[in-house]
Design an enzyme around this catalytic site. Sequence first.
Site, short mmCIF file in Angstrom:
data_model
loop_
_atom_site.label_atom_id
_atom_site.label_comp_id
_atom_site.label_asym_id
_atom_site.label_seq_id
_atom_site.Cartn_x
_atom_site.Cartn_y
_atom_site.Cartn_z
N ASP A 11 -2.76 -6.11 0.54
CA ASP A 11 -2.89 -6.72 -0.79
C ASP A 11 -4.35 -6.98 -1.16
OD1 ASP A 11 0.01 -6.99 -1.00
OD2 ASP A 11 -0.22 -8.63 0.44
N HIS A 67 1.61 -1.16 -4.27
CA HIS A 67 0.28 -1.20 -4.86
C HIS A 67 0.39 -1.14 -6.37
CE1 HIS A 67 1.11 2.96 -3.48
NE2 HIS A 67 0.56 3.33 -4.61
#
Length: 430
Positions: A13, A41
Amino acid sequence: MTSVVVVGTQWGDEGKGKITDFLSANAEVIARYQGGDNAGHTIVIDGKKYKLHLIPSGIFFPEKISVIGNGMVVNPKSLVKELNYLHEEGVTTDNLRISDRAHVILPYHIELDRLQEEAKGDNKIGTTIKGIGPAYMDKAARVGIRIADLLDRDIFRERLERNLAEKNRLFEKLYDSTAIKIDDIFEEYYEYGQQIKQYVTDTSVILNNALDQGKRVLFEGAQGVMLDIDQGTYPFVTSSNPVAGGVTIGSGVGPSKIDKVVGVCKAYTSRVGDGPFPTELFDEVGDRIREVGHEYGTTTGRPRRVGWFDSVVMRHSRRVSGITNLSLNSIDVLSGLDTVKICVAYDLDGQRIDHYPASLEQLKRCKPIYEELPGWSEDITGVRKLEDLPENARNYVRRVSELVGVRISTFSVGPDRDQTNILESVWSSL
């Protein structure tokens, strides 16, 4: 030959999708080499968010080839869903290529993932229940089903029957759960295979030919170094190798063909799931960072744990992944804090250490040693040059680079593509 690997340097992340999307503008081939649909993503283009889990970020460039490499584990159902989502958004997928050697995630992997996690009780590792671990288990045990098998009706049924016989014994006798019938999944998953058949090929040939022709190839990692099964916070890790070395195994490209490794990090740290996190914040500052940074999982929606920037973690990532360049994201999230902190070392039982311990018991006893820097109050989301950052923000960026020991090539002050600022072009220096 010009190739760049993008890796996350923390626990995932970090904004790899954004940086991959940014670097993709000058690449001709973009490839993923490990993981599956457990890795989400987010790409922001002209203010619009696109969330992907399997397909490489390069899919938004119709003139470029996007590759799902052999090191990935692919849930055909998720892949077809993602393809349909892109088609509905007007995104063409003709440029997608899927390795015939990639392994397939099937419903029994997901069920086994769930049952194993439940059986751990308080010792859960925080899996996303996507079947990733069990699929990699089958791969290592040499009983996995690959994309090439999925496309052959007879071979797929034969191997599915064999695997279900074994898995159902586990479900019924060990976990007191319900067996999965072959007729409940065979036709559905064979049909998924037929829907993706047009994209399937030997992707190692495509990648090596591109490199031999001098084309620019970008390799996109999922998760992060600290989730690597060998170099991460084991056992609170993923089941594959996000480190740059995973490229050679997961894409079929030799190590001599890797030129640069871009490590992506945030100006703070976040983590989803359980496991060690020495700089974790439990106060109002942590809550503020979580809200301002929108720290909620792309895949799970779970609130992420957040903490200060940890240079011990970063130096570990630099070392084991051979990072040559750094992309520093989310500096804007720290705006408005009176003081910002960077962990420079750990205190372990009264002794200062500069490396990341392998022992979970030692990690539990590690206390971060912080260096405090003055914060900044200005809104920096419109900044496009390093020299235009407030002095305190500039000092923070420079200190991060010094402590990690890697020069910063890009810094970001927001989620949009145009909020990524270049200090040094990764491609032009090759």
